[in-house]
Design a protein around this motif. Structure first.
Motif, PDB file in Angstrom:
ATOM      1  N   PHE A  12       0.558   1.356   0.224  1.00 21.92           N
ATOM      2  CA  PHE A  12      -0.237   0.132   0.229  1.00 21.92           C
ATOM      3  C   PHE A  12      -0.377  -0.474  -1.167  1.00 21.92           C
ATOM      4  CE2 PHE A  12      -4.396  -1.950  -0.032  1.00 21.92           C
ATOM      5  CZ  PHE A  12      -4.269  -2.883   0.977  1.00 21.92           C
ATOM      6  N   SER A  13      -0.537   0.375  -2.173  1.00 12.56           N
ATOM      7  CA  SER A  13      -0.763  -0.111  -3.541  1.00 12.56           C
ATOM      8  C   SER A  13       0.535  -0.412  -4.291  1.00 12.56           C
ATOM      9  CB  SER A  13      -1.589   0.909  -4.318  1.00 12.56           C
ATOM     10  OG  SER A  13      -0.878   2.126  -4.431  1.00 12.56           O
ATOM     11  N   ASN A  21      -2.418  -2.434   8.709  1.00 13.52           N
ATOM     12  CA  ASN A  21      -1.399  -2.467   7.658  1.00 13.52           C
ATOM     13  C   ASN A  21      -0.336  -1.461   8.078  1.00 13.52           C
ATOM     14  OD1 ASN A  21      -2.615  -4.166   5.469  1.00 13.52           O
ATOM     15  ND2 ASN A  21      -4.245  -2.670   5.731  1.00 13.52           N
ATOM     16  N   ARG A  64     -16.937   3.663   1.082  1.00 14.88           N
ATOM     17  CA  ARG A  64     -16.466   2.728   0.069  1.00 14.88           C
ATOM     18  C   ARG A  64     -17.171   1.372   0.057  1.00 14.88           C
ATOM     19  NH1 ARG A  64     -13.191   6.388   1.476  1.00 14.88           N
ATOM     20  NH2 ARG A  64     -11.566   7.200   0.120  1.00 14.88           N
ATOM     21  N   GLU A 107      -4.648   8.854  -0.232  1.00 12.72           N
ATOM     22  CA  GLU A 107      -5.780   9.766  -0.395  1.00 12.72           C
ATOM     23  C   GLU A 107      -5.781  10.931   0.588  1.00 12.72           C
ATOM     24  OE1 GLU A 107      -9.579   7.630  -1.108  1.00 12.72           O
ATOM     25  OE2 GLU A 107      -8.319   5.842  -0.944  1.00 12.72           O
ATOM     26  N   ARG A 165      -1.178  -8.495  -3.165  1.00  9.13           N
ATOM     27  CA  ARG A 165      -2.520  -7.937  -2.951  1.00  9.13           C
ATOM     28  C   ARG A 165      -3.574  -9.047  -2.865  1.00  9.13           C
ATOM     29  NH1 ARG A 165      -0.633  -3.758  -5.958  1.00  9.13           N
ATOM     30  NH2 ARG A 165      -1.329  -4.596  -7.938  1.00  9.13           N
ATOM     31  N   HIS A 211       4.205  -4.303   5.475  1.00  8.37           N
ATOM     32  CA  HIS A 211       4.488  -4.022   4.067  1.00  8.37           C
ATOM     33  C   HIS A 211       5.963  -3.670   3.928  1.00  8.37           C
ATOM     34  CE1 HIS A 211       0.280  -3.838   2.530  1.00  8.37           C
ATOM     35  NE2 HIS A 211       0.080  -3.858   3.827  1.00  8.37           N
ATOM     36  N   GLY A 248       0.364   6.227  -0.042  1.00  7.91           N
ATOM     37  CA  GLY A 248       0.145   5.392  -1.210  1.00  7.91           C
ATOM     38  C   GLY A 248       0.992   4.138  -1.239  1.00  7.91           C
ATOM     39  N   ASP A 292      -1.800   7.201   5.882  1.00 10.38           N
ATOM     40  CA  ASP A 292      -2.144   7.353   4.468  1.00 10.38           C
ATOM     41  C   ASP A 292      -1.685   6.203   3.570  1.00 10.38           C
ATOM     42  OD1 ASP A 292      -3.264   8.572   2.269  1.00 10.38           O
ATOM     43  OD2 ASP A 292      -1.716  10.106   2.075  1.00 10.38           O
ATOM     44  N   PRO A 293      -2.033   4.980   3.906  1.00 13.39           N
ATOM     45  CA  PRO A 293      -1.598   3.855   3.075  1.00 13.39           C
ATOM     46  C   PRO A 293      -2.129   3.908   1.641  1.00 13.39           C
ATOM     47  CG  PRO A 293      -3.206   3.124   4.680  1.00 13.39           C
ATOM     48  CD  PRO A 293      -2.865   4.548   5.024  1.00 13.39           C
ATOM     49  N   THR A 294      -3.315   4.502   1.445  1.00 12.06           N
ATOM     50  CA  THR A 294      -3.900   4.550   0.101  1.00 12.06           C
ATOM     51  C   THR A 294      -3.510   5.795  -0.681  1.00 12.06           C
ATOM     52  OG1 THR A 294      -5.926   5.595   0.899  1.00 12.06           O
ATOM     53  CG2 THR A 294      -5.897   3.172   0.825  1.00 12.06           C
TER      54      THR A 294
END
Length: 192
Positions: A31-32, A9, A69, A22, A39, A149, A29, A18-20
């Motif tokens: 990605f979201s 991604n 996860r 965290e 999605r 993205h 962030g 750091d796409p998420t």
């Protein structure tokens, strides 16, 4: 013979960091931040990819991220990732907890070359930036699958680090995913 498939991604400007959100990266962030339709369509592409994979190949940090996860998740996609053989490149990981995991120690190029010889089908690499750089540098990658993205981040770790020489690629597939994502597939041009 196995085929090394890099599945990433990335932002429009090639950032994978750091796409998420965290990891604490100020521009993480991303990605979201896509819509629900994107999605859902992304998840379908990822499920299909997992169903077609023979194994996963990960660097230690990415392995630990996924291992924290996926084991508790259920459903077709999770069941497939949890059941796949997983190979993790690491000089420090000793007791992998995620089922079906094997640690590859020693020279990365040698170990991945042996893995390619010993398996048939797609060996998918998720995230694992340092590992990806090494695989590209040593011409071990057979396919790049990039989910683009729609964000320009302007900073952050990029998918493609420096290489010792050009790495020509041929576009073999392009498709829209959802309303705003693009899925690009490239293969190296070996005889360039």
């Amino acid at each position: 013979m196995g085929k090394i498939v890099i599945s990433e991604n990335v932002s429009l400007d090639g950032v994978v960091q750091d796409p998420t959100g965290e990891e604490g990266f100020g521009r993480g962030g991303w990605f979201s931040q896509v819509g629900d339709r994107d999605r859902e369509a992304w998840a379908q592409v990822e499920r299909d990819e997992a169903l077609g994979a023979e194994a996963l190949l990960l660097g230690r940090r990415s392995y630990e991220f996924f291992a924290a996860r996926w084991p508790s998740r259920r459903g077709g996609w999770a069941d497939r990732l949890n059941s796949l053989p997983k190979y993790v490149v690491s000089a420090t990981l000793e007791n992998p907890r995620w089922n079906n995991s094997t640690v590859l120690t020693g020279d990365v190029v040698t170990e991945v070359s042996k893995l390619k010889q010993g398996l048939n089908g797609d060996i998918v690499v998720y995230a694992s930036g340092r590992l990806v750089h090494t695989l590209i540098e040593h011409d071990l990658v057979d396919e790049l699958r990039l989910m683009i993205h729609p964000f320009v981040l302007g900073a952050g770790e990029r998918l493609f680090g420096g290489t010792s020489d050009q790495k020509p690629m041929r576009l073999v597939d392009i498709r829209a995913v959802g309303d705003g994502l693009a899925f690009l597939t490239y293969q190296p041009v070996r005889d360039a």
